[in-house]
Scaffold this active site. Sequence first.
Site, PDB file in Angstrom:
ATOM      1  N   TYR A 135       1.069  -1.301   0.078  1.00 33.34           N
ATOM      2  CA  TYR A 135       0.004  -0.292  -0.385  1.00 33.34           C
ATOM      3  C   TYR A 135       1.217   1.635   0.173  1.00 33.34           C
ATOM      4  O   TYR A 135       0.456   2.217  -0.676  1.00 33.34           O
ATOM      5  CB  TYR A 135      -0.681   0.336   1.352  1.00 33.34           C
ATOM      6  N   LYS A 190       2.652 -15.624   2.893  1.00 34.59           N
ATOM      7  CA  LYS A 190       2.720 -15.628   1.425  1.00 34.59           C
ATOM      8  C   LYS A 190       4.113 -16.399   1.686  1.00 34.59           C
ATOM      9  O   LYS A 190       4.791 -15.830   0.804  1.00 34.59           O
ATOM     10  CB  LYS A 190       2.192 -15.077   0.718  1.00 34.59           C
ATOM     11  N   ASP A 222      -3.484 -17.327   1.021  1.00 36.84           N
ATOM     12  CA  ASP A 222      -4.647 -19.318  -0.285  1.00 36.84           C
ATOM     13  C   ASP A 222      -5.382 -19.780   1.251  1.00 36.84           C
ATOM     14  O   ASP A 222      -6.489 -19.618   1.096  1.00 36.84           O
ATOM     15  CB  ASP A 222      -3.929 -19.327  -1.192  1.00 36.84           C
ATOM     16  N   ASP A 246      -6.580  -6.739   4.517  1.00 35.91           N
ATOM     17  CA  ASP A 246      -7.892  -5.683   3.816  1.00 35.91           C
ATOM     18  C   ASP A 246      -8.987  -6.789   2.822  1.00 35.91           C
ATOM     19  O   ASP A 246      -9.748  -6.154   2.992  1.00 35.91           O
ATOM     20  CB  ASP A 246      -7.632  -5.223   2.840  1.00 35.91           C
ATOM     21  N   ASP A 250     -12.668  -8.371   4.830  1.00 33.34           N
ATOM     22  CA  ASP A 250     -14.039  -7.958   4.002  1.00 33.34           C
ATOM     23  C   ASP A 250     -14.044 -10.054   3.651  1.00 33.34           C
ATOM     24  O   ASP A 250     -15.838  -9.949   4.264  1.00 33.34           O
ATOM     25  CB  ASP A 250     -13.719  -8.107   3.355  1.00 33.34           C
TER      26      ASP A 250
HETATM   27  C1  IPM Z   1     -10.531  -0.535   3.676  1.00 28.43           C
HETATM   28  C2  IPM Z   1     -10.824  -0.195   2.445  1.00 28.43           C
HETATM   29  C3  IPM Z   1      -9.460   0.775   1.933  1.00 28.43           C
HETATM   30  C4  IPM Z   1      -8.226  -0.028   2.205  1.00 28.43           C
HETATM   31  C5  IPM Z   1      -9.350   2.188   1.031  1.00 28.43           C
HETATM   32  C6  IPM Z   1     -11.427   2.665   1.425  1.00 28.43           C
HETATM   33  C7  IPM Z   1      -8.444   2.297   0.508  1.00 28.43           C
HETATM   34  O1  IPM Z   1     -11.166  -1.108   1.427  1.00 28.43           O
HETATM   35  O2  IPM Z   1     -10.363  -0.020   4.971  1.00 28.43           O
HETATM   36  O3  IPM Z   1     -10.517  -2.074   3.643  1.00 28.43           O
HETATM   37  O4  IPM Z   1      -8.297  -0.764   1.233  1.00 28.43           O
HETATM   38  O5  IPM Z   1      -7.769   0.056   3.044  1.00 28.43           O
HETATM   39 MG    MG Z   2     -11.106  -2.899   2.624  1.00 33.05          MG
END
Ligand code: IPM
Ligand code: MG
Length: 367
Positions: A135, A190, A222, A246, A250
């Site tokens: 990042y 990884k 993975d 990240d 999710d």
């Molecule tokens: C998160 C989001 C952010 C990230 C984006 C909006 C930059 O997806 O906070 O997980 O990738 O960190």
């Molecule tokens: Mg995110």
Amino acid sequence: MKIAILPGDGIGHEIIAEAVKVLRALELPFETEFADVGGTAYANHGHPLPEATLALAKAADAVLFGAVGDYKYDKLERHLRPEQAILGLRKNLALFANLRPAICHPQLTHASSLKPELVSGLDILIIRELTGDIYFGQPRGRRTAVDGHFPGADEAFDTMRYSRPEIERIAHVAFQAARKRGRKVTSVDKANVLETFQFWRDVVTDVHAQYPDVELDHMYVDNAAMQLVKAPKKLDVVVTGNMFGDILSDEAAMLTGSIGMLPSASLDASNKGLYEPSHGSAPDIAGKGIANPLATILSAAMMLRYSLQQADAADRIESAVTSVLESGLRTVDIASAGTRTVGTREMGDAVVAAIRATTTTITKTTS
Ligand code: IPM
Ligand code: MG
């Protein structure tokens, strides 16, 4: 105590309004100050993270953040896009430790995309390193390839990198968090392919020597993605780098029924933090009054607990949310047969009412 409030874009304003209402219902001595961030800040001030917003965030004791991003800003140059605001805040405030709990509330087990028996009682804490990795690694950019498969072609590149102290400090956060839970850390990497993540594994193993009372295992990313949908309850504290975190956070969020339920904390070395829902700005439903405000309300609870030393107030918010869910109220993202679907504002009002109800009980029992 001063709280900087940055609603941002999309549903940001709607969900933040409910969290602020809930905070005010606690009647604690704090000040709030609002500022623009993200696409809204670009529209009003020409930059997604204006100097004044950054200064406010730095000066405050904690930051409550809504969400940023809108399709209409996707064509802007990268440094002007809304997402740069959150990345800039993380970097400038040195918020290296991102805590993303994935808890399946018993009332919402059926809302998960997995079978109820796989997720009931689920309680995972994902600890994502937030200021390093691909990042932020330099160099990055576009150029003409001099080697590779297509010399002379246009190419783009990013740099994945981690230094020892960056890995050490996030590993300490994970082991210390594990001591307050099930004393088990899974480090996700990884190492079979990437130099950066072999180093990650080595350093996490070194730090582990200071925590003999905590169990550590390592998992390739993975496999971790697979285990999250196969046997998620085997995981407790998961620590990983910025990009893997990240993605996995999710995925973990969805196991709990709705990403609309999940708070997050991003902390610096002295527990000053930025608190935001794990979901994004959802421009498709912005302004409709249907967004789930609970992730933001629960983020406010995390803020009280981690940065403002108000654990009791945090508990009160969390119990209020539980009792509202128990009463059968649902926003549309978590609705199911037999529940009552309400909008953003009504959900916030219900949490406020539940807080007031407990306040009355406390006053009654003490007087
Ligand atoms: C998160 C989001 C952010 C990230 C984006 C909006 C930059 O997806 O906070 O997980 O990738 O960190
Ligand atoms: Mg995110």
